[in-house]
Design a protein around this motif. Structure first.
Motif, PDB file in Angstrom:
ATOM      1  N   UNK A 280     -31.603  -6.597   4.370  1.00  8.80           N
ATOM      2  CA  UNK A 280     -31.429  -8.017   4.588  1.00  8.80           C
ATOM      3  C   UNK A 280     -31.821  -8.330   3.190  1.00  8.80           C
TER       4      UNK A 280
ATOM      5  N   UNK B   6     -32.764 -11.233   0.235  1.00 13.64           N
ATOM      6  CA  UNK B   6     -32.963 -12.321  -0.296  1.00 13.64           C
ATOM      7  C   UNK B   6     -33.203 -13.714   0.432  1.00 13.64           C
ATOM      8  N   UNK B   7     -31.902 -13.663   1.286  1.00 13.96           N
ATOM      9  CA  UNK B   7     -31.945 -14.907   2.089  1.00 13.96           C
ATOM     10  C   UNK B   7     -31.796 -14.461   3.511  1.00 13.96           C
TER      11      UNK B   7
ATOM     12  N   UNK C 162     -32.169 -25.212 -21.889  1.00 15.08           N
ATOM     13  CA  UNK C 162     -33.110 -24.781 -21.425  1.00 15.08           C
ATOM     14  C   UNK C 162     -32.865 -24.646 -19.852  1.00 15.08           C
TER      15      UNK C 162
ATOM     16  N   UNK D 114     -31.424 -21.247 -19.681  1.00 16.17           N
ATOM     17  CA  UNK D 114     -32.880 -20.480 -19.600  1.00 16.17           C
ATOM     18  C   UNK D 114     -33.291 -20.117 -18.325  1.00 16.17           C
ATOM     19  N   UNK D 115     -33.439 -21.367 -17.494  1.00 16.67           N
ATOM     20  CA  UNK D 115     -33.946 -21.361 -16.101  1.00 16.67           C
ATOM     21  C   UNK D 115     -32.754 -20.513 -15.153  1.00 16.67           C
TER      22      UNK D 115
ATOM     23  N   UNK E 271     -33.679 -16.996 -15.902  1.00 17.89           N
ATOM     24  CA  UNK E 271     -34.933 -16.340 -15.190  1.00 17.89           C
ATOM     25  C   UNK E 271     -34.818 -16.334 -13.756  1.00 17.89           C
ATOM     26  N   UNK E 272     -34.090 -17.175 -13.229  1.00 25.42           N
ATOM     27  CA  UNK E 272     -33.912 -17.056 -11.737  1.00 25.42           C
ATOM     28  C   UNK E 272     -33.122 -15.800 -11.182  1.00 25.42           C
TER      29      UNK E 272
ATOM     30  N   UNK F 232     -35.073 -12.938 -11.657  1.00 25.62           N
ATOM     31  CA  UNK F 232     -36.084 -12.462 -10.430  1.00 25.62           C
ATOM     32  C   UNK F 232     -35.230 -11.987  -9.109  1.00 25.62           C
ATOM     33  N   UNK F 233     -33.965 -12.744  -9.014  1.00 30.74           N
ATOM     34  CA  UNK F 233     -32.963 -12.282  -7.903  1.00 30.74           C
ATOM     35  C   UNK F 233     -32.732 -10.840  -7.899  1.00 30.74           C
TER      36      UNK F 233
ATOM     37  N   UNK G  68     -34.465  -8.547  -9.518  1.00 33.60           N
ATOM     38  CA  UNK G  68     -35.851  -7.831  -9.151  1.00 33.60           C
ATOM     39  C   UNK G  68     -36.058  -7.661  -7.832  1.00 33.60           C
ATOM     40  N   UNK G  69     -35.744  -8.608  -7.217  1.00 37.38           N
ATOM     41  CA  UNK G  69     -36.047  -8.830  -5.593  1.00 37.38           C
ATOM     42  C   UNK G  69     -34.823  -8.081  -4.816  1.00 37.38           C
TER      43      UNK G  69
ATOM     44  N   UNK H  39     -36.113  -4.555  -5.104  1.00 37.27           N
ATOM     45  CA  UNK H  39     -37.231  -4.419  -4.091  1.00 37.27           C
ATOM     46  C   UNK H  39     -36.842  -4.310  -2.773  1.00 37.27           C
TER      47      UNK H  39
END
Lengths: 178, 140
Positions: B10, B12-13, B94, B97-98, B101-102, B105-106, B108-109, B112
């Motif tokens: 499963x 992320x969502x 900017x 950039x957001x 970043x998102x 992190x996705x 990385x998850x 994981x």
């Protein structure tokens, strides 16, 4: 022939909760593996820090937002500090064989700091702080809480907007190869 | 927790649950494309900044002179328009950039989840993205 449609959506819940209890067997069984929005019983980084109400979640949102903004500012501050402290420039030339058998002199330029100088020690301390904060932000994002993840992303964007604005105006017009 | 080879994950969502090998292949492809997008966004942001500063290098030198002195120069309307253009350009940067970043992190998850196929997809996507995007950085 008692096939109910209600058994189908319930089918994947036991498997995911089984994988939860396998994966989270080291103490924390409540680890979410998908994004969720909620503010009840949210553990944040440390064992005493548990969010239970909407007010506490709002406070945590602001704190995480400011932490992400501080992280972006720290990155920009370290860059400008590095540029300011790089005063020692060493040139060394070496002969290099060129075309047609001629010998050309190739000049290398090295910029650097001394190891025990104060700027380098300061850079090291700031680097440690930056690494720790980046791991904290990663762990916060790992809670899979929607509000906190949005706080991290928004804080990073706002921090980049505010701090990189100044940097871009002052620095990049003088240096083309950045 | 350890890496496992499995066709069930499963990601992320809640709705992104994979049960079959075809679904797993599709998920690995999506994660790979996400990693390629991440690397190309990094290169794209640097190129955008370079083009913006080169595009207004002369007017921005006038801009810094204006901020040093307190008086408004005779050609202030073009300078304020340049400031506005710079503001929009930086605001767009900017936002990019957001997104960077998102997506970081996705990824990385996704790693994981401890699923080895997904991990390979992230690594391969980063490699392909770097290979395709970074030569564009030195090209003007």
């Amino acid at each position: 022939m008692a096939y109910n449609s209600t058994t189908v959506p319930h089918h994947h819940h036991p498997t995911t909760s089984a994988s939860h209890s396998h994966g989270g067997g080291m103490g924390n069984m409540m680890m979410h593996m998908t994004f969720y929005f909620g503010f009840k019983n949210v553990e944040l980084l440390f064992s005493g820090l548990v969010i239970n109400t909407a007010g506490e979640m709002a406070g945590a949102f602001v704190a995480v937002f400011l932490l992400a903004m501080f992280y972006e500012g720290l990155k920009i501050a370290r860059e400008s500090l590095l540029r300011k402290s790089q005063v020692s420039i060493r040139y060394n030339s070496m002969p290099v064989p060129g075309p047609n058998g001629t010998i050309l002199m190739e000049t290398h330029k090295t910029v650097g700091q001394q190891m025990l100088s104060f700027p380098h020690l300061l850079q090291t301390v700031l680097h440690i702080i930056q690494v720790v904060i980046s791991y904290f932000l990663m762990l916060i994002f790992m809670t899979y809480n929607g509000y906190l993840c949005i706080a991290v992303a928004a804080g990073a964007g706002t921090g980049y907007f505010l701090f990189s604005w100044k940097k871009a105006v002052v620095v990049d017009i003088t240096e083309h190869c950045h | 927790m350890h890496f496992i080879f499995s066709n069930e994950v499963v990601l992320l969502f809640d709705f992104w649950s994979v049960h079959s090998s075809a679904g797993m292949a599709l998920s690995v492809l999506v994660v790979l494309l996400l990693a390629v997008l991440y690397e190309s966004i990094k290169v794209g942001k640097a190129k955008l900044l370079y083009q913006a500063t080169v595009g207004m290098s002369i007017p921005t030198s006038q801009l810094t002179e204006e901020t040093d002195q307190d008086s408004s120069s005779s050609d202030s309307p073009p300078v304020s328009r340049i400031r506005l253009r710079w503001f929009f350009c930086h605001f767009g940067q900017s936002l990019i950039h957001v997104i960077q970043v998102v997506i970081g992190y996705f990824m990385m998850l996704a790693v994981m989840s401890y699923n080895t196929w997904i991990f390979f997809g992230v690594i391969l996507g980063s490699a392909v993205g770097y290979y395709l995007a970074y030569p564009l950085l030195s090209m003007v």
